[in-house]
Design a protein around this motif. Sequence first.
Motif, PDB file in Angstrom:
ATOM      1  N   VAL A 283      48.422  32.503  43.374  1.00 30.65           N
ATOM      2  CA  VAL A 283      49.237  33.299  44.296  1.00 30.65           C
ATOM      3  C   VAL A 283      48.522  33.452  45.635  1.00 30.65           C
ATOM      4  CG1 VAL A 283      50.255  35.578  44.697  1.00 30.65           C
ATOM      5  CG2 VAL A 283      50.460  34.502  42.447  1.00 30.65           C
ATOM      6  N   LEU A 284      47.221  33.632  45.601  1.00 28.97           N
ATOM      7  CA  LEU A 284      46.460  33.699  46.857  1.00 28.97           C
ATOM      8  C   LEU A 284      46.622  32.417  47.662  1.00 28.97           C
ATOM      9  CD1 LEU A 284      43.157  35.394  45.631  1.00 28.97           C
ATOM     10  CD2 LEU A 284      44.674  36.292  47.398  1.00 28.97           C
TER      11      LEU A 284
ATOM     12  N   LEU B  49      39.786  41.102  42.266  1.00 27.71           N
ATOM     13  CA  LEU B  49      41.057  41.804  42.079  1.00 27.71           C
ATOM     14  C   LEU B  49      41.330  42.067  40.601  1.00 27.71           C
ATOM     15  CD1 LEU B  49      43.315  40.039  44.733  1.00 27.71           C
ATOM     16  CD2 LEU B  49      42.543  42.430  44.764  1.00 27.71           C
ATOM     17  N   LEU B  50      41.029  41.090  39.743  1.00 29.03           N
ATOM     18  CA  LEU B  50      41.238  41.288  38.314  1.00 29.03           C
ATOM     19  C   LEU B  50      40.302  42.380  37.792  1.00 29.03           C
ATOM     20  CD1 LEU B  50      42.736  40.473  35.766  1.00 29.03           C
ATOM     21  CD2 LEU B  50      41.033  38.669  35.402  1.00 29.03           C
ATOM     22  N   SER B  51      39.066  42.371  38.252  1.00 28.05           N
ATOM     23  CA  SER B  51      38.115  43.401  37.827  1.00 28.05           C
ATOM     24  C   SER B  51      38.550  44.786  38.299  1.00 28.05           C
ATOM     25  CB  SER B  51      36.722  43.084  38.376  1.00 28.05           C
ATOM     26  OG  SER B  51      36.224  41.884  37.817  1.00 28.05           O
TER      27      SER B  51
ATOM     28  N   GLU C 279      38.606  32.105  44.549  1.00 26.60           N
ATOM     29  CA  GLU C 279      38.103  32.349  43.194  1.00 26.60           C
ATOM     30  C   GLU C 279      37.404  33.700  43.118  1.00 26.60           C
ATOM     31  OE1 GLU C 279      36.941  32.032  39.190  1.00 26.60           O
ATOM     32  OE2 GLU C 279      38.492  30.989  40.340  1.00 26.60           O
ATOM     33  N   LEU C 280      36.552  33.991  44.096  1.00 30.54           N
ATOM     34  CA  LEU C 280      35.839  35.262  44.098  1.00 30.54           C
ATOM     35  C   LEU C 280      36.806  36.425  44.288  1.00 30.54           C
ATOM     36  CD1 LEU C 280      33.249  36.894  44.050  1.00 30.54           C
ATOM     37  CD2 LEU C 280      32.986  36.452  46.504  1.00 30.54           C
TER      38      LEU C 280
ATOM     39  N   ARG D  55      43.289  35.252  35.870  1.00 32.06           N
ATOM     40  CA  ARG D  55      42.531  35.004  37.096  1.00 32.06           C
ATOM     41  C   ARG D  55      43.055  33.772  37.822  1.00 32.06           C
ATOM     42  NH1 ARG D  55      38.318  33.343  35.107  1.00 32.06           N
ATOM     43  NH2 ARG D  55      38.190  31.247  35.948  1.00 32.06           N
ATOM     44  N   LEU D  56      43.363  32.717  37.073  1.00 30.07           N
ATOM     45  CA  LEU D  56      43.906  31.507  37.681  1.00 30.07           C
ATOM     46  C   LEU D  56      45.258  31.768  38.328  1.00 30.07           C
ATOM     47  CD1 LEU D  56      42.927  28.879  34.957  1.00 30.07           C
ATOM     48  CD2 LEU D  56      41.979  29.077  37.261  1.00 30.07           C
ATOM     49  N   ARG D  57      46.071  32.629  37.706  1.00 25.99           N
ATOM     50  CA  ARG D  57      47.372  32.959  38.283  1.00 25.99           C
ATOM     51  C   ARG D  57      47.194  33.730  39.589  1.00 25.99           C
ATOM     52  NH1 ARG D  57      51.912  31.300  39.472  1.00 25.99           N
ATOM     53  NH2 ARG D  57      52.378  30.662  37.338  1.00 25.99           N
ATOM     54  N   ILE D  58      46.251  34.672  39.628  1.00 27.67           N
ATOM     55  CA  ILE D  58      45.981  35.405  40.865  1.00 27.67           C
ATOM     56  C   ILE D  58      45.516  34.434  41.949  1.00 27.67           C
ATOM     57  CG2 ILE D  58      44.510  37.149  41.962  1.00 27.67           C
ATOM     58  CD1 ILE D  58      44.399  38.561  39.197  1.00 27.67           C
TER      59      ILE D  58
END
Length: 200
Positions: free
Chosen positions: A135-136, A158-160, A152-153, A129-132
């Motif tokens: 990148v955002l 996206l991970l979910s 964060e949301l 999640r932190l990596r996503i």
Amino acid sequence: MPKVVDHRERRRELANATSALIAEEGVDAVTIRSIADRLEYSTGIVQHYFSSKRQLLLYTLRVEGALSQRRVEAAVVNDPGDLLGLLSALMPLDEARSKAWKVWLAYWATAALDADVALEQRRMFDTLRLRIRHVLRVHDAHPQLKPGIDPELVARRLLSICHGIGMEAVCHPDDWPQSMQHAAIVQEITDLTGLPTQNI
């Protein structure tokens, strides 16, 4: 002279055999004996590295998490803003990643009853999640980025979404071919961020 054993490589070999067995038959199939038989080792060799099934399962989960992290890092090594590439690295789009997903799904059931397995999974998912989110952040100044989005949301969503599509694709592969997985991720990125996926 006695054979020199690379203990790190031996532990990884045992973890790889455990992952393969979990992908084929589930966590319940894993025992010290079943892994020993799979590699044509004595149970004593396996127990030299892992005194219990639980230790072996935890180590195997860490190895799988590290492999996933390497796939993600490789996806953004040339372009730190490649959000589509990063998310695609998480999806079961080839044999290796489909096998990894079968292992993760098996561990999800175990995590519901084992706090240590749940903690390992939480660490792995937090890292992803932190990596996503990172990148955002690369696209903060992009003119098409939706104003006021919460990175964060969006990263959590996206991970979910990847988890949901991945689970469906593993359980019902005919319904979720590679093209449909890719199209769904593209659409979700566009809907949540406004970013044009050809540039991310």
